[in-house]
Enzyme design. Structure first.
Site, PDB file in Angstrom:
ATOM      1  N   ASP A 481      11.521   6.933  -2.146  1.00  0.00           N
ATOM      2  CA  ASP A 481      10.462   7.939  -2.206  1.00  0.00           C
ATOM      3  C   ASP A 481      11.021   9.348  -2.387  1.00  0.00           C
ATOM      4  OD1 ASP A 481       7.856   8.839  -2.098  1.00  0.00           O
ATOM      5  OD2 ASP A 481       7.366   7.718  -0.290  1.00  0.00           O
ATOM      6  N   ASP A 551      -0.454   6.994  -5.225  1.00  0.00           N
ATOM      7  CA  ASP A 551      -0.865   6.745  -3.838  1.00  0.00           C
ATOM      8  C   ASP A 551      -2.328   6.368  -3.763  1.00  0.00           C
ATOM      9  OD1 ASP A 551       1.490   7.005  -2.537  1.00  0.00           O
ATOM     10  OD2 ASP A 551       1.172   9.053  -1.856  1.00  0.00           O
TER      11      ASP A 551
HETATM   12  C1  GLA Z   1       4.570   8.616   0.095  1.00  0.00           C
HETATM   13  C2  GLA Z   1       4.389   7.335  -0.669  1.00  0.00           C
HETATM   14  C3  GLA Z   1       3.558   6.377   0.129  1.00  0.00           C
HETATM   15  C4  GLA Z   1       4.212   6.108   1.466  1.00  0.00           C
HETATM   16  C5  GLA Z   1       4.449   7.414   2.183  1.00  0.00           C
HETATM   17  C6  GLA Z   1       5.281   7.216   3.424  1.00  0.00           C
HETATM   18  O1  GLA Z   1       3.388   9.317   0.211  1.00  0.00           O
HETATM   19  O2  GLA Z   1       3.838   7.584  -1.920  1.00  0.00           O
HETATM   20  O3  GLA Z   1       3.356   5.176  -0.563  1.00  0.00           O
HETATM   21  O4  GLA Z   1       5.416   5.427   1.250  1.00  0.00           O
HETATM   22  O5  GLA Z   1       5.137   8.358   1.374  1.00  0.00           O
HETATM   23  O6  GLA Z   1       5.518   8.395   4.078  1.00  0.00           O
END
Ligand code: GLA
Length: 751
Positions: A481, A551
């Site tokens: 990430d 997301d």
């Molecule tokens: C980001 C990612 C999510 C999740 C969060 C965890 O927002 O896109 O899918 O993994 O971080 O903190």
């Protein structure tokens, strides 16, 4: 036909071609590299003089005193340079130490070789065997500054694709400042194009935006330190009348994950200059004597058969010539991710029941998302402390992972290696490892700072701490990430005139860590992520075989996101999960059937707690996963066709078809239900015209289970009418129709 590059020494024309396209450039008498033609394949006539149009126009500046016709303002060039008689945007601007930014690059030599050049420290396209591509290297020299510029052009067998990059070498005695660098410059003879680009924001990435070219400049890009949710480093120029299945389109993709800019300039004579490359707002590079700098690569794709063909070319190119290593063309596992199920609130026991239930549904890979390290219980602490959280895992990760393995699931883990929370051990120990302006308080984004990945000690430290975790438990998958944009790009180790290098050095550091990890663990599947799809680009796909698309997991929003993304990227690269209803991002209620049938068109997974499912929901998911696994290769690697756009219609329709064209799966999604509506029929694509196909629907329909010829389905169409076309849905054999519904259709050859 194989890729070939021919040089005609008489006319000094290079013909870069394969069976489908031609790219013609010429070295003129003044040593400049001119653009003659790019498009559908042509036969070589040997004389292209007429393509170089020059006239004596008022207000032009002449490049040579003895030729009033010779002004770069009117000449289509490959690498227009700063300070020349061309008043359009230059592709390259290099300033000498005395402040002189005028350049005079002249052709010096060429080299043609089989295969594809590599770019040190950067991702780039590649071929498996050298005769799949042919490369031209053109060397140019600037006598005043000692700058040598090498232009690279690679053409691939049978693909309408050209890869371009530029290398700069300082053979002089003084420092040179690279202030602008566009590995792509394409001068097109007309301006009757529309531009399509993929734009949006967090949660609504890569929406399709279209507009006509206009006189002057249009530009978009990123200054956020990552390719961004806002504008993707990809765009298309298409002839105004071109559509999904007809007409000329040219695609431009940047193989890079940091800041970028794309500029399209239509001049006063209706020629179009197209550029893609480094963003001069945040990039500048000091090239010391003896040093060289290689730009990231740009991929140009061409089609004279519309957007669908252009996307198909890109999809297969990305699957074969960008994605590499163990996961290239390999079926991707069905996964379950803990994020939306638990966020930070989990422990070993919860995760084990979660995994067991997921296994019963047919899931193959368990992914432990954020929250497993340091004393992380919210997003404001412990980022950077890559040690297992003992409160949540008193037995370490070992016990969890061995239990997960014992039930037959793979194990995946979330990391965010580039960042640190101020409230973390790492930051307390190394406050000097972050990017920050001197004597100023660094700014926070999602409660975190950005580590200086330009510093090799930082990269090595993160690598070692991650390896300690990965070595203890076998890891099959990493979700990598990156959750904030870069602002404070300053490195106190660099001099005042080197600060423009910080962001590029950062990205090189990120690529370095990717390379170190994938070399040490070649079988780990890496999915990149940046708060969803904030770094969905070819640079990432070179190192991470798939990307978390967004997301936003709401199926209806995903129609636009996945549809838009498919213009440039294959289904094998898009993570797509089924989450709960009401959806966590927008509260929308959508049936499980529609959620499943949307997530099929990507790398399928779950983002929910199976303990909370009803028996009926479990049944649907079990059947859904089984169906996905059976058809997974087609879903991930089949040819994808867009049949009706969510940006233009209430119904989105798309389909995939297997390589042998014997079976395919399509789906039609309806946003709002209609009343007393018209009948619907959609023409399918990609089938064998003479073969017979049986078509089955995922709803009750009077058209279910009928047999058609491919020809019929493609020319007359498949009826997708539903109950909204008549009130008595029960009497005429339809399921009731509703908002946010979907109809999946399965097409199978009927021998
Ligand atoms: C980001 C990612 C999510 C999740 C969060 C965890 O927002 O896109 O899918 O993994 O971080 O903190």
């Amino acid at each position: 036909m194989v890729a070939e590059i021919l040089y005609d020494s008489q006319s000094r024309v290079f013909h870069i071609s394969n069976s489908v396209m031609s790219y013609l450039i010429q070295v003129d008498g003044n040593g400049k590299i001119l653009q003659l033609y790019f498009g559908e394949k042509i036969c070589l006539s040997g004389n292209f003089k007429h393509l170089v149009e020059k006239s004596k126009r008022p207000m032009s500046i002449y490049e040579t005193t003895d030729d009033e016709f010779y002004s770069y303002e009117h000449i289509k060039q490959e690498i227009p340079e700063s300070g020349s008689s061309d008043f359009r945007i230059p592709a390259i601007k290099v300033r000498q130490s005395n402040g002189d930014y005028s350049m005079d690059l002249k052709y010096y030599s060429y080299r043609i070789f089989n295969g594809k050049n590599k770019i040190e420290k950067l991702p780039h396209s590649y071929v498996s065997v050298s005769d799949e591509a042919c490369t031209l290297e053109l060397k140019l020299k600037d006598a005043h500054s000692g700058l040598i510029v090498n232009l690279y052009y690679s053409v691939f067998s049978d693909r309408s694709v050209i890869a371009r990059s530029i290398e700069l070498v300082n053979s002089g005695k003084e420092n040179l400042m690279i202030e602008r660098l566009m590995p792509l410059n394409l001068d097109l003879p007309t301006s009757d194009y529309e531009i399509i680009h993929l734009s949006g924001a967090w949660g609504r990435e890569r929406h399709i935006k279209k507009n006509s070219l206009h006189s002057g400049m249009q530009s978009f890009g990123s200054t956020r330190g990552h390719s961004s949710h806002n504008h993707n480093p990809f765009f298309i120029l298409k002839k105004e009348k071109a559509d999904e299945y007809n007409g000329e389109c040219i695609g431009f993709s940047f193989v890079y994950s940091g800041d970028f800019t794309s500029c399209i300039e239509v001049d006063s004579y209706s020629t179009t200059r197209v550029q893609l490359g480094m963003n001069s707002e945040t990039f500048c590079w000091k090239l010391k004597p003896g040093e060289h700098f290689h730009s990231p690569e740009v991929i140009i794709t061409h089609s004279s058969k519309g957007l669908s063909d252009l996307s198909y070319t890109l999809h297969s190119f990305i699957n074969e010539n960008i994605i590499n290593g163990y996961w290239k063309k390999r079926e991707r596992p069905v996964k379950i991710n803990s994020w939306e199920a638990f966020y930070f609130d989990f422990d070993e026991e919860k995760l084990l029941t979660f995994a067991n239930k997921a296994k019963e549904l047919g899931v193959e890979l368990f992914v432990l998302d954020d929250g497993w390290f340091g004393d992380r219980s919210s997003d404001d602490k412990s980022l950077g402390d890559w040690i297992v959280n003992r409160e949540k895992f008193p037995n370490g990760l070992d016990k969890l992972v061995s239990s997960i393995r014992s039930i037959g699931l793979g194990f995946g883990i979330w990391i965010e290696p580039e960042m640190v929370n101020p409230n973390s051990r790492l930051y307390r120990e190394h406050p000097d490892w972050i990017l920050k302006f001197p004597n100023k308080k660094p700014k926070l984004g999602r409660n975190q700072y950005v580590l200086n990945f330009g510093n090799i000690d930082v990269v090595n430290y993160i690598f070692d701490s991650l390896c300690e975790v990965f070595d203890k438990v076998q890891v099959d998958y990493i979700k990598w990430d990156m959750n904030r944009s870069i602002l404070d790009s300053y490195d106190s180790e660099l001099l005042y005139d080197e600060q423009g290098e910080v962001r590029h050095r950062y990205i090189i550091g990120v690529y370095r860590l990717y390379k170190m990890i994938s070399q040490k663990y070649p079988k780990i599947l890496i999915e990149s992520c940046a708060s969803g799809g904030g770094r969905f680009d070819l640079g990432m796909l070179y190192y991470a075989s798939q990307t978390w698309t967004s997301d936003c997991t709401d199926a209806i929003e995903r129609l636009k996101i996945q549809y838009g993304t498919s213009l440039a990227y294959p289904l094998s690269s898009m993570g797509a999960h089924v989450s709960v209803s009401p959806n966590h991002q927008n509260n929308r209620m959508v049936s499980l059937k529609t959620r499943i049938e949307t997530a099929y068109f990507g790398n399928f997974g779950l983002e929910l707690d199976p303990n909370k499912l009803s028996e009926y929901e479990k049944l649907l998911l079990r059947e859904g996963i089984e169906f996905y696994k059976k058809n997974r290769y087609t879903f991930q690697y089949g040819r994808f066709f867009r049949l009706s756009s969510p940006f233009e219609n209430n119904d989105t329709v798309w389909m995939v078809i297997s390589e042998d064209r014997n079976h395919g799966i399509g789906s039609s999604y309806k946003v709002l239900n209609e009343i007393n509506h018209s009948y619907k029929r959609i023409k399918l694509k990609g089938l064998h015209p003479e073969k017979k196909y049986r078509v089955k629907f995922s709803i009750k329909s009077p058209f279910n289970n009928l047999i058609y010829t491919g020809d019929e389905l493609m020319k007359i169409g498949l009826s997708l009418s539903d109950a909204s076309s008549g009130q008595h849905y029960d009497k005429i054999g339809y399921d009731q129709s509703e908002d946010f519904s979907s109809i999946l259709f399965y097409i199978d050859v009927n021998e």
